[in-house]
Scaffold this active site. Structure first.
Site, short mmCIF file in Angstrom:
data_model
loop_
_atom_site.label_atom_id
_atom_site.label_comp_id
_atom_site.label_asym_id
_atom_site.label_seq_id
_atom_site.Cartn_x
_atom_site.Cartn_y
_atom_site.Cartn_z
N MET A 161 39.13 52.32 45.37
CA MET A 161 40.17 51.27 45.20
C MET A 161 40.31 50.92 43.72
O MET A 161 39.32 50.96 42.97
CB MET A 161 39.78 50.02 45.99
CG MET A 161 39.52 50.29 47.46
SD MET A 161 39.21 48.78 48.38
CE MET A 161 38.72 49.45 49.98
N HIS A 212 32.83 59.17 54.61
CA HIS A 212 34.11 58.66 54.10
C HIS A 212 33.84 57.83 52.85
O HIS A 212 32.98 56.94 52.85
CB HIS A 212 34.75 57.81 55.20
CG HIS A 212 36.13 57.34 54.89
ND1 HIS A 212 37.24 58.14 55.03
CD2 HIS A 212 36.59 56.14 54.47
CE1 HIS A 212 38.32 57.45 54.71
NE2 HIS A 212 37.96 56.24 54.35
N HIS A 222 39.09 58.83 50.12
CA HIS A 222 40.31 58.08 50.47
C HIS A 222 40.74 57.30 49.24
O HIS A 222 40.12 56.30 48.88
CB HIS A 222 39.97 57.15 51.65
CG HIS A 222 41.09 56.28 52.11
ND1 HIS A 222 40.91 55.25 53.01
CD2 HIS A 222 42.42 56.28 51.82
CE1 HIS A 222 42.06 54.66 53.24
NE2 HIS A 222 43.00 55.25 52.51
N SER A 245 32.09 55.16 56.84
CA SER A 245 32.58 54.72 55.54
C SER A 245 31.46 54.00 54.80
O SER A 245 31.01 52.93 55.22
CB SER A 245 33.77 53.77 55.71
OG SER A 245 34.00 53.10 54.49
N ASP A 302 41.38 54.63 60.57
CA ASP A 302 40.54 53.92 59.60
C ASP A 302 40.81 52.42 59.64
O ASP A 302 41.91 51.97 59.31
CB ASP A 302 40.85 54.47 58.20
CG ASP A 302 39.87 53.98 57.14
OD1 ASP A 302 38.90 53.29 57.48
OD2 ASP A 302 40.11 54.31 55.96
N ASP A 309 35.58 55.49 49.95
CA ASP A 309 36.78 54.68 49.67
C ASP A 309 36.88 54.33 48.18
O ASP A 309 35.98 53.69 47.63
CB ASP A 309 36.71 53.37 50.47
CG ASP A 309 36.98 53.59 51.95
OD1 ASP A 309 38.01 54.17 52.28
OD2 ASP A 309 36.14 53.17 52.76
N MET A 316 42.80 54.85 47.43
CA MET A 316 43.72 53.71 47.56
C MET A 316 44.02 53.25 46.14
O MET A 316 43.61 52.17 45.69
CB MET A 316 43.04 52.60 48.39
CG MET A 316 42.98 52.96 49.87
SD MET A 316 41.75 51.99 50.78
CE MET A 316 40.29 52.95 50.42
N MET A 342 46.07 54.01 58.81
CA MET A 342 45.35 52.77 58.54
C MET A 342 45.60 51.81 59.70
O MET A 342 46.74 51.55 60.06
CB MET A 342 45.85 52.11 57.25
CG MET A 342 45.35 52.70 55.94
SD MET A 342 43.55 52.80 55.67
CE MET A 342 42.96 51.17 56.13
C1 DX5 Z 1 39.58 49.90 54.13
C2 DX5 Z 1 38.91 51.25 54.01
C3 DX5 Z 1 38.11 51.60 55.20
C4 DX5 Z 1 36.99 50.64 55.48
C5 DX5 Z 1 36.75 50.59 56.95
O1 DX5 Z 1 40.57 49.75 53.20
O2 DX5 Z 1 39.85 52.29 53.83
O3 DX5 Z 1 37.61 52.93 55.14
O4 DX5 Z 1 35.79 50.99 54.83
O5 DX5 Z 1 35.82 49.61 57.19
P1 DX5 Z 1 35.63 48.92 58.61
O6 DX5 Z 1 35.15 49.99 59.55
O7 DX5 Z 1 34.61 47.89 58.32
O8 DX5 Z 1 36.96 48.37 59.04
ZN ZN Z 2 39.07 54.41 54.05
#
Ligand code: DX5
Ligand code: ZN
Length: 230
Positions: A42, A38, A71, A13, A180, A40, A73, A142
């Protein structure tokens, strides 16, 4: 119920990478054996944080050959899936909790020629997905509450991964199980043993002196655990 899968993938990620040096960090992850990246996204509404979007995806798409999975969110994911597909997403995860018409949304992603996938929060029972399992290439469990990297793996997630693997076998479905949040070398054996196929890891890859070595170590631990599981 154990199910044999051909391999376990590491999906670093980039949330934990250095945003000023994304190309360098992505190449380091690839050199360690990362089979995908990956990404992310948000929105400050569905989760209490803001990250990156389509222009960054388009830029990294140009410097890597591995698939990039997105991903989302975010609320109103349907307003953005087309743009993320055009920016180069190979797979798009939407959150079950943020999507009212999940069946419609997953079909719309498939129609864009992108792999449709779904993510669930730690408090969402895996059985809520039973009617969409045949539409998705992956289900993301998650294992922290979404919004931030660097959180601790929630231990009861192991039971949820196992339950999802059982559901997959019961329905004869063929999606991959992605995990994740809080993935690190110390818990890989248990996570893979429970049935995971894709390990998403941010902090344990990029907040280390050698991200290539970190990916390699996760991969080795995963392969050892897979050999026992198969
Ligand atoms: C959190 C993200 C993850 C995050 C994981 O909301 O969806 O993908 O980057 O990070 P680590 O491996 O640091 O928990
Ligand atoms: Zn993620």
């Amino acid at each position: 119920m154990k199910r044999s899968r051909a391999r376990v993938e590491i999906s670093p990620s980039i949330l934990a990478a250095d945003f000023a040096c994304l190309e360098r960090d992505i190449h380091a992850a690839e050199a360690g054996g990362a089979q995908r990246i990956h990404f992310d996204v948000m929105d400050g509404h569905f989760v209490p944080n803001l990250t990156i979007g389509m222009p960054v995806l388009a830029s990294i798409r140009r410097v890597t050959t591995v698939p990039v999975e997105v991903h989302l969110m975010i609320e109103r994911a349907g307003d953005f899936v087309d743009a993320f597909a055009r920016a180069g997403a190979s797979r798009i995860y939407v959150h079950q909790e943020a999507t009212v018409h999940l069946d419609r949304q997953l079909n719309a992603i498939r129609e864009l020629g992108v792999e449709a996938a779904v993510a669930i929060n730690p408090a969402t029972p895996v059985t809520v997905l039973s009617e969409v399992l045949e539409l998705v290439s992956a289900v993301l469990v998650m294992t922290v509450n979404p919004g931030f990297g660097g959180q601790k793996f929630i231990p009861r997630s192991i039971g949820r991964i196992r339950e999802l693997a059982e559901l997959r076998a019961r329905y004869g479905a063929d999606f991959r199980i992605a995990v994740d949040g809080g993935v690190e070398p110390e818990n890989v054996a248990e996570i893979v043993g429970a049935g995971a196929d894709i390990l998403i890891a941010g902090t344990s890859v990029f907040h280390t002196p050698d991200p290539s070595a970190a990916v390699r170590q996760l991969l080795e631990r995963a392969q050892e655990a897979l050999a026992v599981r198969v």
